[in-house]
Design a protein around this motif. Structure first.
Motif, mmCIF file in Angstrom:
data_model
loop_
_atom_site.group_PDB
_atom_site.id
_atom_site.type_symbol
_atom_site.label_atom_id
_atom_site.label_comp_id
_atom_site.label_asym_id
_atom_site.label_seq_id
_atom_site.Cartn_x
_atom_site.Cartn_y
_atom_site.Cartn_z
ATOM 1 N N PRO A 1 6.188 0.926 7.265
ATOM 2 C CA PRO A 1 6.224 1.927 6.183
ATOM 3 C C PRO A 1 7.611 2.529 6.022
ATOM 4 C CG PRO A 1 4.348 2.286 7.656
ATOM 5 C CD PRO A 1 5.244 1.292 8.331
ATOM 6 N N GLU A 2 7.925 2.900 4.791
ATOM 7 C CA GLU A 2 9.183 3.569 4.493
ATOM 8 C C GLU A 2 8.926 4.728 3.538
ATOM 9 O OE1 GLU A 2 11.814 0.800 2.596
ATOM 10 O OE2 GLU A 2 10.278 0.086 1.215
ATOM 11 N N VAL A 3 9.702 5.781 3.665
ATOM 12 C CA VAL A 3 9.576 6.944 2.778
ATOM 13 C C VAL A 3 10.359 6.647 1.506
ATOM 14 C CG1 VAL A 3 10.017 9.397 2.475
ATOM 15 C CG2 VAL A 3 9.301 8.526 4.707
ATOM 16 N N SER A 4 9.659 6.553 0.379
ATOM 17 C CA SER A 4 10.307 6.236 -0.893
ATOM 18 C C SER A 4 10.627 7.478 -1.712
ATOM 19 C CB SER A 4 9.427 5.292 -1.709
ATOM 20 O OG SER A 4 8.099 5.782 -1.799
ATOM 21 N N TRP A 5 9.799 8.516 -1.603
ATOM 22 C CA TRP A 5 10.049 9.803 -2.247
ATOM 23 C C TRP A 5 9.855 10.909 -1.216
ATOM 24 C CZ3 TRP A 5 6.466 9.676 -7.219
ATOM 25 C CH2 TRP A 5 6.920 8.685 -8.088
ATOM 26 N N TYR B 1 6.719 -0.464 -7.957
ATOM 27 C CA TYR B 1 5.799 -0.853 -6.893
ATOM 28 C C TYR B 1 4.357 -0.424 -7.166
ATOM 29 C CZ TYR B 1 10.171 -1.649 -4.425
ATOM 30 O OH TYR B 1 11.417 -2.100 -4.078
ATOM 31 N N VAL B 2 4.121 0.316 -8.229
ATOM 32 C CA VAL B 2 2.770 0.745 -8.581
ATOM 33 C C VAL B 2 2.205 -0.263 -9.579
ATOM 34 C CG1 VAL B 2 1.326 2.644 -9.396
ATOM 35 C CG2 VAL B 2 3.501 3.134 -8.244
ATOM 36 N N GLY B 3 1.546 -1.290 -9.079
ATOM 37 C CA GLY B 3 1.102 -2.384 -9.922
ATOM 38 C C GLY B 3 0.164 -1.973 -11.031
ATOM 39 N N TYR B 4 -0.638 -0.937 -10.811
ATOM 40 C CA TYR B 4 -1.596 -0.494 -11.815
ATOM 41 C C TYR B 4 -0.902 0.058 -13.062
ATOM 42 C CZ TYR B 4 -5.844 1.587 -13.739
ATOM 43 O OH TYR B 4 -6.902 1.904 -14.547
ATOM 44 N N ALA B 5 0.375 0.426 -12.936
ATOM 45 C CA ALA B 5 1.079 1.098 -14.027
ATOM 46 C C ALA B 5 1.582 0.149 -15.107
ATOM 47 C CB ALA B 5 2.261 1.898 -13.466
ATOM 48 N N TYR B 6 1.547 -1.165 -14.877
ATOM 49 C CA TYR B 6 2.071 -2.106 -15.859
ATOM 50 C C TYR B 6 1.112 -3.294 -16.005
ATOM 51 C CZ TYR B 6 4.022 -3.487 -11.303
ATOM 52 O OH TYR B 6 4.193 -3.769 -9.985
ATOM 53 N N LEU C 1 0.853 -1.190 0.000
ATOM 54 C CA LEU C 1 0.000 0.000 0.000
ATOM 55 C C LEU C 1 0.885 1.234 0.000
ATOM 56 C CD1 LEU C 1 -2.918 1.163 0.257
ATOM 57 C CD2 LEU C 1 -2.555 1.178 2.730
ATOM 58 N N GLY C 2 0.569 2.196 -0.884
ATOM 59 C CA GLY C 2 1.347 3.427 -0.956
ATOM 60 C C GLY C 2 0.456 4.655 -0.940
ATOM 61 N N ALA C 3 0.984 5.756 -0.457
ATOM 62 C CA ALA C 3 0.254 7.026 -0.429
ATOM 63 C C ALA C 3 1.206 8.155 -0.784
ATOM 64 C CB ALA C 3 -0.365 7.263 0.944
ATOM 65 N N GLN C 4 0.661 9.190 -1.419
ATOM 66 C CA GLN C 4 1.479 10.310 -1.889
ATOM 67 C C GLN C 4 0.766 11.622 -1.619
ATOM 68 O OE1 GLN C 4 3.539 9.860 -5.736
ATOM 69 N NE2 GLN C 4 2.607 11.795 -6.350
ATOM 70 N N VAL C 5 1.499 12.567 -1.062
ATOM 71 C CA VAL C 5 0.981 13.908 -0.790
ATOM 72 C C VAL C 5 1.831 14.919 -1.552
ATOM 73 C CG1 VAL C 5 0.548 15.667 0.968
ATOM 74 C CG2 VAL C 5 0.126 13.251 1.494
ATOM 75 N N LEU D 1 7.262 25.602 -8.623
ATOM 76 C CA LEU D 1 7.850 24.956 -7.453
ATOM 77 C C LEU D 1 6.795 24.139 -6.710
ATOM 78 C CD1 LEU D 1 10.505 24.796 -5.758
ATOM 79 C CD2 LEU D 1 9.575 26.679 -4.378
ATOM 80 N N ASP D 2 7.114 22.844 -6.469
ATOM 81 C CA ASP D 2 6.220 22.004 -5.683
ATOM 82 C C ASP D 2 7.035 20.964 -4.924
ATOM 83 O OD1 ASP D 2 6.917 20.401 -7.891
ATOM 84 O OD2 ASP D 2 5.050 19.265 -7.746
ATOM 85 N N THR D 3 6.369 20.212 -4.043
ATOM 86 C CA THR D 3 7.028 19.165 -3.275
ATOM 87 C C THR D 3 6.140 17.931 -3.251
ATOM 88 O OG1 THR D 3 8.078 18.644 -1.144
ATOM 89 C CG2 THR D 3 6.043 19.916 -1.068
ATOM 90 N N VAL D 4 6.772 16.764 -3.175
ATOM 91 C CA VAL D 4 6.065 15.482 -3.176
ATOM 92 C C VAL D 4 6.677 14.581 -2.116
ATOM 93 C CG1 VAL D 4 5.539 13.388 -4.497
ATOM 94 C CG2 VAL D 4 5.461 15.617 -5.627
ATOM 95 N N VAL D 5 5.816 13.920 -1.330
ATOM 96 C CA VAL D 5 6.245 12.920 -0.355
ATOM 97 C C VAL D 5 5.432 11.653 -0.592
ATOM 98 C CG1 VAL D 5 6.458 12.303 2.076
ATOM 99 C CG2 VAL D 5 6.864 14.658 1.357
ATOM 100 N N GLN D 6 6.126 10.519 -0.703
ATOM 101 C CA GLN D 6 5.460 9.231 -0.930
ATOM 102 C C GLN D 6 5.973 8.210 0.077
ATOM 103 O OE1 GLN D 6 6.415 6.042 -4.114
ATOM 104 N NE2 GLN D 6 4.850 7.300 -5.090
ATOM 105 N N GLY D 7 5.049 7.449 0.641
ATOM 106 C CA GLY D 7 5.404 6.368 1.547
ATOM 107 C C GLY D 7 4.810 5.056 1.075
ATOM 108 N N ILE D 8 5.495 3.947 1.350
ATOM 109 C CA ILE D 8 5.045 2.621 0.937
ATOM 110 C C ILE D 8 5.143 1.656 2.113
ATOM 111 C CG2 ILE D 8 5.424 0.664 -0.622
ATOM 112 C CD1 ILE D 8 6.654 2.508 -2.632
#
Length: 392
Positions: A103-107, A137-142, A73-77, A85-92
Motif C-alpha cells: 500500500p501507498e498513501v496517494s492523498w 486509479y478509480v476504475g468506476y469513474a470512467y 484496492l483503495g480506501a479513503q477516510v 475545514l476538513d482532511t482526507v487520507v487515501q491509500g491504494i
C-alpha cells in the motif's frame, strides 16, 4: 494470480451490499469512510513483449492471462472539523514500482473552503497534471477498463507533496476554474530493459484553466518539474564499470544517462475537451512532455461512448510517440497507436463490469513494454481485458 483472484472477488461481492456514498463512522457524520477497487484480467497474445498499464510497473502481463496489471484496492477516510475545514487520507494497493502490491498513501491533505469560489489544500495531493489524471486509479469513474495507456501510461509521478489553490468564478451560466499548485515529489519509472530512473523531484509548479459551458468542459494546462535523477539496473551498472576503466574520465552512468534522457527538467503542456450530455460522451486530450535534452513525448486520445440503458459501448483511438529532437523520426524513438472497442455494463449503482479489446500497432517498441525480445521490431498485438470496478 491464484491468490489474488479470491481476495478481489470477495471484496467485489462485499461491495454489492455497500452504499456508493461515503459512509459516516460517527453519529455526527464528521468521520467518513469510502473505498474503490478493480479486479482486472488481461490476455496478451504477444510472446515478444509484456504489456504494462504505466511506466511505474517493473513487470508486465506476458503471453496469456494476468490479473496483476489492473487489479487494485483503495480506501479513503475523511474528517470534517468545521463546514470550512476538513482532511482526507487515501491509500491504494496496486502493482507499482516496488514490484508488489504494498500500500501507498496517494492523498493526505488538509482542505480549507471559506466560500464556494475558493479552496486551499496542503499535504499530499494527486498528480492533477491533466484531465482525469487525479482519478485514473478509480476504475468506476470512467467507461474504459483502464485509461488509454498511450496517454496516461507515460505519467511520471503519482502525487506531489505541497499546496494547491482553486478559484471558481461563474460567468453568466458558464463556469471558469483556475487551479495553481506547487510542491515536490519522488518516484521510480522504468524506461527500458535494465534501466530504472529514480526521480527526486525538488520542485513541481504549474496549473490549469478550465472552462465549462453547457455540456462542454475545456482545459489547458502547463507544469514544470525539476528533479535530481539517478539510474539503476543492468545497463547503468555496466556503464559505470566501463567508465571506471578510464582514469581520465570523471563521468558516471548517472551523468551519461541523465544527459541522454534529460529528465532533470520536464515541461508538460496539455489540452483537453469533454462533451457529456444525455447518453453521449466524447473526450479528446493531448499532452506534450518536453525534456531538457530537447526530447519530447507526444500523446493523446479520442474516445466516444453512448449509454443505452445499463450498457455503454465505446470506441477509443490513442497514440504516443517519443522523439529525440521534438520533431519526430529519430532512430530509437518509441511510437505506437491503439484502437480500442469495449463496453461497460452497470451491474448495480456501485459496480460495473467492463470488457475491452485493444489492437496495438507498435511501430517502434519502447518503455510501455517489458521483457522485449532483442530481435523484436514491433508489429500488431491484441490485448483483451475484463474489469470489475466497484466503489463502497
Amino acid at each position: 494470480m491464484k491468490r489474488l483472484l479470491p481476495v478481489c472477488l470477495g471484496l467485489a461481492m462485499a461491495a454489492l451490499a455497500c452504499s456508493a456514498e461515503a459512509r459516516p463512522l460517527t453519529d455526527d457524520g464528521r468521520l467518513t469512510f469510502s473505498g474503490f477497487g478493480t479486479l482486472g484480467l488481461i490476455h496478451n497474445n504477444l510472446d515478444e513483449a509484456d504489456f504494462t498499464r504505466d511506466i511505474s510497473q517493473p513487470k508486465g502481463a506476458g503471453e496469456g492471462w494476468s490479473a496483476r496489471t489492473d487489479s487494485m484496492l483503495g480506501a479513503q477516510v475523511g474528517y470534517r472539523f468545521t463546514d470550512e475545514l476538513d482532511t482526507v487520507v487515501q491509500g491504494i494497493s496496486r502493482y507499482h514500482d516496488s514490484g508488489d502490491f504494498s500500500p501507498e498513501v496517494s492523498w493526505a491533505y488538509l482542505r480549507y473552503r471559506p466560500d464556494p469560489g475558493l479552496q486551499l489544500r496542503v499535504g499530499r495531493l494527486g498528480w492533477d497534471v491533466y484531465q482525469l489524471s487525479d482519478s485514473r486509479y478509480v476504475g468506476y469513474a470512467y467507461p474504459w477498463v483502464r485509461p488509454p495507456v498511450d496517454h496516461f501510461g507515460t505519467l511520471q509521478l503519482t502525487y506531489i507533496d505541497g499546496v494547491d489553490v482553486t478559484f471558481k468564478q461563474p460567468v453568466g451560466s458558464d463556469l471558469v476554474l483556475l487551479k495553481l499548485y506547487t510542491g515536490r515529489s519522488d518516484g521510480d519509472v522504468f524506461i527500458g530493459e535494465g534501466i530504472e530512473a529514480h526521480f527526486d523531484v525538488d520542485k513541481v509548479y504549474g496549473g490549469h484553466l478550465d472552462y465549462e459551458t453547457g455540456p462542454w468542459r475545456f482545459r489547458v494546462g502547463y507544469t514544470e518539474v525539476e528533479s535530481d535523477i539517478s539510474f539503476s539496473g543492468e545497463v547503468p551498472d555496466q556503464l559505470d564499470q566501463m567508465l571506471s576503466f578510464n582514469p581520465y574520465i570523471s563521468l558516471t552512468a548517472d551523468d551519461v544517462l541523465g544527459d541522454a534522457f534529460g529528465f532533470d527538467r520536464l515541461r508538460l503542456y496539455s489540452l483537453g475537451a469533454v462533451y457529456d450530455q444525455g447518453p453521449l460522451q466524447i473526450q479528446a486530450m493531448w499532452n506534450r512532455s518536453k525534456t531538457s535534452a530537447d526530447g519530447a513525448v507526444d500523446s493523446g486520445f479520442v474516445s466516444t461512448g453512448y449509454r443505452i440503458g445499463r450498457v455503454t459501448p465505446y470506441l477509443v483511438y490513442s497514440q504516443v510517440e517519443t522523439t529525440s529532437d521534438g520533431e519526430g523520426g529519430s532512430e530509437g524513438d518509441f511510437k505506437q497507436q491503439t484502437y480500442s472497442v469495449g463496453a461497460r455494463y452497470d451491474v448495480t449503482a456501485n459496480m460495473a463490469l467492463k470488457a475491452q479489446l485493444d489492437r496495438v500497432h507498435i511501430q517502434r517498441p519502447g518503455f510501455l513494454w517489458r521483457d522485449i525480445d532483442s530481435d523484436w521490431n514491433g508489429g500488431w498485438g491484441s490485448i483483451f481485458s475484463l474489469g470489475l470496478d466497484f466503489i463502497f
